[in-house]
Design a protein around this motif. Structure first.
Motif, PDB file in Angstrom:
ATOM      1  N   PRO A   1      -4.762  -9.799   7.104  1.00 58.60           N
ATOM      2  CA  PRO A   1      -4.597  -8.986   8.676  1.00 58.60           C
ATOM      3  C   PRO A   1      -3.071  -9.540   9.214  1.00 58.60           C
ATOM      4  CG  PRO A   1      -7.044  -8.401   9.662  1.00 58.60           C
ATOM      5  CD  PRO A   1      -6.271  -9.040   7.891  1.00 58.60           C
ATOM      6  N   ARG A   2      -3.460 -10.513   9.097  1.00 58.34           N
ATOM      7  CA  ARG A   2      -2.109 -12.288   9.686  1.00 58.34           C
ATOM      8  C   ARG A   2      -1.391 -11.217   8.967  1.00 58.34           C
ATOM      9  NH1 ARG A   2      -1.871 -15.193  14.006  1.00 58.34           N
ATOM     10  NH2 ARG A   2      -1.468 -16.933  12.630  1.00 58.34           N
ATOM     11  N   ILE A   3      -1.764 -11.632   7.701  1.00 54.16           N
ATOM     12  CA  ILE A   3      -0.199 -11.756   6.582  1.00 54.16           C
ATOM     13  C   ILE A   3      -0.044 -10.263   6.772  1.00 54.16           C
ATOM     14  CG2 ILE A   3      -0.125 -12.102   3.948  1.00 54.16           C
ATOM     15  CD1 ILE A   3      -2.605 -13.602   3.498  1.00 54.16           C
ATOM     16  N   ILE A   4      -0.439  -9.039   6.432  1.00 51.61           N
ATOM     17  CA  ILE A   4      -0.210  -7.537   6.515  1.00 51.61           C
ATOM     18  C   ILE A   4       1.209  -7.414   7.952  1.00 51.61           C
ATOM     19  CG2 ILE A   4      -0.525  -5.322   6.727  1.00 51.61           C
ATOM     20  CD1 ILE A   4      -3.179  -6.204   5.229  1.00 51.61           C
ATOM     21  N   SER A   5       1.051  -8.527   8.843  1.00 52.85           N
ATOM     22  CA  SER A   5       1.377  -8.003   9.618  1.00 52.85           C
ATOM     23  C   SER A   5       2.803  -9.083   9.933  1.00 52.85           C
ATOM     24  CB  SER A   5       0.479  -8.349  11.877  1.00 52.85           C
ATOM     25  OG  SER A   5       1.443  -8.554  12.300  1.00 52.85           O
ATOM     26  N   ALA A   6       3.196 -10.063   9.249  1.00 56.99           N
ATOM     27  CA  ALA A   6       4.239 -10.815   9.289  1.00 56.99           C
ATOM     28  C   ALA A   6       4.600 -10.765   8.033  1.00 56.99           C
ATOM     29  CB  ALA A   6       3.490 -12.560   8.218  1.00 56.99           C
ATOM     30  N   MET A   7       4.255  -9.720   6.705  1.00 53.20           N
ATOM     31  CA  MET A   7       5.070  -8.181   5.527  1.00 53.20           C
ATOM     32  C   MET A   7       6.081  -7.679   6.416  1.00 53.20           C
ATOM     33  SD  MET A   7       2.005  -8.729   2.688  1.00 53.20           S
ATOM     34  CE  MET A   7       3.161  -7.494   1.393  1.00 53.20           C
ATOM     35  N   LYS A   8       6.074  -6.912   7.754  1.00 52.24           N
ATOM     36  CA  LYS A   8       6.274  -5.830   7.792  1.00 52.24           C
ATOM     37  C   LYS A   8       7.823  -5.496   8.128  1.00 52.24           C
ATOM     38  CE  LYS A   8       2.408  -3.830  10.491  1.00 52.24           C
ATOM     39  NZ  LYS A   8       1.749  -3.716  12.090  1.00 52.24           N
ATOM     40  N   SER A   9       8.066  -7.196   9.110  1.00 54.65           N
ATOM     41  CA  SER A   9       9.884  -7.309   8.879  1.00 54.65           C
ATOM     42  C   SER A   9      10.251  -6.738   7.300  1.00 54.65           C
ATOM     43  CB  SER A   9       9.980  -8.217   9.590  1.00 54.65           C
ATOM     44  OG  SER A   9      10.271  -9.868   9.030  1.00 54.65           O
ATOM     45  N   ARG A  10       9.774  -7.814   6.787  1.00 51.59           N
ATOM     46  CA  ARG A  10      10.560  -7.761   4.994  1.00 51.59           C
ATOM     47  C   ARG A  10      10.013  -6.440   4.902  1.00 51.59           C
ATOM     48  NH1 ARG A  10      14.537  -9.056   1.680  1.00 51.59           N
ATOM     49  NH2 ARG A  10      13.657  -9.444  -0.186  1.00 51.59           N
ATOM     50  N   ASP A  11       8.814  -5.263   4.948  1.00 52.12           N
ATOM     51  CA  ASP A  11       8.863  -4.285   4.005  1.00 52.12           C
ATOM     52  C   ASP A  11      10.006  -3.413   4.440  1.00 52.12           C
ATOM     53  OD1 ASP A  11       6.916  -4.859   2.868  1.00 52.12           O
ATOM     54  OD2 ASP A  11       5.021  -3.609   4.307  1.00 52.12           O
ATOM     55  N   THR A  12      10.307  -3.519   6.173  1.00 56.61           N
ATOM     56  CA  THR A  12      11.834  -2.707   6.527  1.00 56.61           C
ATOM     57  C   THR A  12      12.798  -2.517   5.162  1.00 56.61           C
ATOM     58  OG1 THR A  12      10.237  -2.916   8.845  1.00 56.61           O
ATOM     59  CG2 THR A  12      12.859  -2.136   9.181  1.00 56.61           C
ATOM     60  N   ALA A  13      13.240  -4.326   5.788  1.00 52.60           N
ATOM     61  CA  ALA A  13      14.081  -4.472   5.137  1.00 52.60           C
ATOM     62  C   ALA A  13      14.114  -4.051   3.703  1.00 52.60           C
ATOM     63  CB  ALA A  13      14.047  -6.700   4.689  1.00 52.60           C
ATOM     64  N   LEU A  14      12.648  -4.583   3.295  1.00 53.03           N
ATOM     65  CA  LEU A  14      12.888  -3.908   1.544  1.00 53.03           C
ATOM     66  C   LEU A  14      12.661  -1.698   1.254  1.00 53.03           C
ATOM     67  CD1 LEU A  14      10.684  -6.464  -0.079  1.00 53.03           C
ATOM     68  CD2 LEU A  14      12.962  -6.031  -0.451  1.00 53.03           C
ATOM     69  N   GLY A  15      12.634  -1.634   2.318  1.00 56.40           N
ATOM     70  CA  GLY A  15      12.808   0.026   2.420  1.00 56.40           C
ATOM     71  C   GLY A  15      11.787   1.316   2.592  1.00 56.40           C
ATOM     72  N   ILE A  16      10.259  -0.161   2.664  1.00 55.90           N
ATOM     73  CA  ILE A  16       8.642   0.087   2.222  1.00 55.90           C
ATOM     74  C   ILE A  16       8.034   0.644   3.846  1.00 55.90           C
ATOM     75  CG2 ILE A  16       6.936  -0.875   1.380  1.00 55.90           C
ATOM     76  CD1 ILE A  16       7.713  -3.223   0.293  1.00 55.90           C
ATOM     77  N   THR A  17       8.065   2.590   2.854  1.00 54.82           N
ATOM     78  CA  THR A  17       7.590   2.665   4.542  1.00 54.82           C
ATOM     79  C   THR A  17       5.711   2.648   4.498  1.00 54.82           C
ATOM     80  OG1 THR A  17       7.356   4.949   3.314  1.00 54.82           O
ATOM     81  CG2 THR A  17       9.402   3.996   5.005  1.00 54.82           C
ATOM     82  N   ALA A  18       4.685   3.128   4.839  1.00 47.98           N
ATOM     83  CA  ALA A  18       3.220   3.731   5.239  1.00 47.98           C
ATOM     84  C   ALA A  18       2.764   4.320   3.825  1.00 47.98           C
ATOM     85  CB  ALA A  18       3.196   3.951   6.085  1.00 47.98           C
ATOM     86  N   GLU A  19       3.900   5.537   3.899  1.00 50.71           N
ATOM     87  CA  GLU A  19       3.764   6.465   3.092  1.00 50.71           C
ATOM     88  C   GLU A  19       4.625   6.056   1.084  1.00 50.71           C
ATOM     89  OE1 GLU A  19       5.892   6.520   4.945  1.00 50.71           O
ATOM     90  OE2 GLU A  19       4.520   8.141   6.250  1.00 50.71           O
ATOM     91  N   PHE A  20       4.514   4.515   1.455  1.00 53.70           N
ATOM     92  CA  PHE A  20       5.799   4.353  -0.016  1.00 53.70           C
ATOM     93  C   PHE A  20       4.175   3.438  -0.239  1.00 53.70           C
ATOM     94  CE2 PHE A  20       5.974   0.055  -2.022  1.00 53.70           C
ATOM     95  CZ  PHE A  20       7.608   0.743  -3.481  1.00 53.70           C
ATOM     96  N   TYR A  21       4.030   2.942   0.183  1.00 55.25           N
ATOM     97  CA  TYR A  21       2.798   2.232   0.160  1.00 55.25           C
ATOM     98  C   TYR A  21       0.661   3.257   0.124  1.00 55.25           C
ATOM     99  CZ  TYR A  21       3.588  -2.533   1.693  1.00 55.25           C
ATOM    100  OH  TYR A  21       4.141  -3.878   1.538  1.00 55.25           O
ATOM    101  N   SER A  22       1.036   4.206   0.848  1.00 59.29           N
ATOM    102  CA  SER A  22      -0.243   5.248  -0.211  1.00 59.29           C
ATOM    103  C   SER A  22      -0.130   5.747  -0.999  1.00 59.29           C
ATOM    104  CB  SER A  22      -0.118   6.634   1.572  1.00 59.29           C
ATOM    105  OG  SER A  22      -0.720   6.942   0.940  1.00 59.29           O
ATOM    106  N   LYS A  23       1.608   6.435  -1.420  1.00 62.18           N
ATOM    107  CA  LYS A  23       1.956   6.644  -2.813  1.00 62.18           C
ATOM    108  C   LYS A  23       1.664   5.510  -4.138  1.00 62.18           C
ATOM    109  CE  LYS A  23       5.210   9.024  -5.848  1.00 62.18           C
ATOM    110  NZ  LYS A  23       6.334   9.595  -5.270  1.00 62.18           N
TER     111      LYS A  23
END
Length: 358
Positions: free
Chosen positions: A105-127
């Motif tokens: 959980p802490r790692i996933i939380s820390a990844m969020k800002s980089r996810d945003t910068a890379l254009g990664i969304t929850a839908e991206f992960y799900s698919k």
């Protein structure tokens, strides 16, 4: 010379700390006979440099060979996955699920800002997860390159950074883990197909298990060493330590409180060729027991690369690297001149490394 006894009979200085760590980290004799036993004892072993991390196991298992470690890895007796901080670690299949529940959980939380910068969304992960699951169910194990092709065929064109985040997140969600090496390339496989289900631990149980494992296998160590190694918050790490304090002993070195198992043993007469990123050095926030300040920049680069080191009596005395040569296996760069006994020990260490390589 190896000594056993009450910790209060030993002076808790850096030399003693280093000597006890040599024993607890299995660098100074072991009763283990398999790579998976070593990994299980250590809890987790940093493993982003795959070849060096295999030697990290081999150096702790007399008579071990690279083939023995590879066989264990390819059979799934040990896994290489993102689990703490985050970086790759070797972990035991029996430990992977509860560790991920605790640290992911802490790692996933820390990844969020980089996810945003890379254009990664929850839908991206799900698919991405759906495509990867179907691909791995059909093929058992796939390389990064093969997964990239399959994702693209399903309309998900990803660059290298996006793919890395997708695969790391799949690891953290306990969906995928390491599969057997294909050629010379790492593969991914579906976790549920490789690792049997294990009982879920409550958070306090997991904290106690991780703390007990760390201070037993890596002690003497401080609370902040444990925070660094585990990636937990200070509050979580302190809770874990508090739960296992009855099973540990503590001693002070200056203002620092060090925790370790009751059965204290120390050994100060050894020489090792430690691999890059070895737990003996990297798993502590304070590394002064093994690595003096004046040599830290030589063993650890400014961007956090931990180089292979020569370790004598628990102290880093130089660097080494593997040679691509039939006549010489390694090249050594010592920080200071060595006496004949040290040179003889280095020759023996090189022979052991050569035997390991096979």
């Amino acid at each position: 010379m190896r000594q056993s006894g009450n910790i209060r009979d030993l002076m808790m200085d850096n030399t003693t700390i280093a000597g006890i760590r040599l024993v607890n980290q299995q660098l100074s004799g072991t009763e283990f006979t398999t790579p998976e036993q070593v990994v299980s004892w250590m809890g987790a072993m940093q493993a982003q440099d795959f070849n060096m991390s295999k030697w990290a196991i081999g150096i702790r298992l007399p008579g071990c060979t690279d083939k023995l470690v590879m066989d264990a890895f390819n059979k799934g007796k040990l896994l290489r996955t993102h689990v703490m901080r985050p970086t790759w670690h070797f972990v035991s299949p029996e430990d992977i699920r509860w560790m991920l529940q605790l640290t992911a959980p802490r790692i996933i939380s820390a990844m969020k800002s980089r996810d945003t910068a890379l254009g990664i969304t929850a839908e991206f992960y799900s698919k991405g997860f759906q495509i990867i699951q179907k691909a791995l169910e059909d093929n058992n194990c796939l390389t990064r390159e093969e997964l990239t092709t399959i994702l693209g065929a399903h309309g998900m064109v990803v660059d290298s950074s996006q793919l890395s985040h997708l695969l790391m997140r799949a690891e953290l969600e306990a969906l995928v883990c390491s599969g057997p090496v294909k050629g010379k390339k790492q593969t991914y496989t579906w976790l549920d197909g490789r690792v049997p289900k294990t009982p879920v631990l409550k958070k306090d149980e997991a904290l106690a298990k991780l703390a007990g494992t760390y201070f037993t296998s890596h002690g003497p160590a401080t609370l902040h060493d444990f925070v660094w190694w585990s990636g937990l918050s200070v509050t979580e790490a302190r809770q874990g330590l508090d739960l296992v304090k009855p099973d540990l002993v503590s001693e002070k070195n200056g203002e620092q409180v060090y925790w370790m198992a009751h059965n204290v043993q120390t050994n100060s007469e050894t020489l090792h060729l430690l691999p890059a990123f070895d737990e003996y050095i990297i798993s502590y926030r304070n590394r002064l027991a093994a690595l003096p300040v004046e040599n830290h920049h030589r063993a650890v680069s400014s961007n956090g690369i931990f180089r292979p080191t020569v370790l004598k009596n628990g102290q880093v005395i130089g660097l080494w690297k593997k040679m691509v040569s039939k006549s010489k296996t390694i090249a050594i760069d010592l920080f200071a001149s060595a006496d004949r006994a040290t040179r003889n020990s280095m020759d023996e260490a090189e022979k052991e490394f050569r035997r390991y390589l096979g």
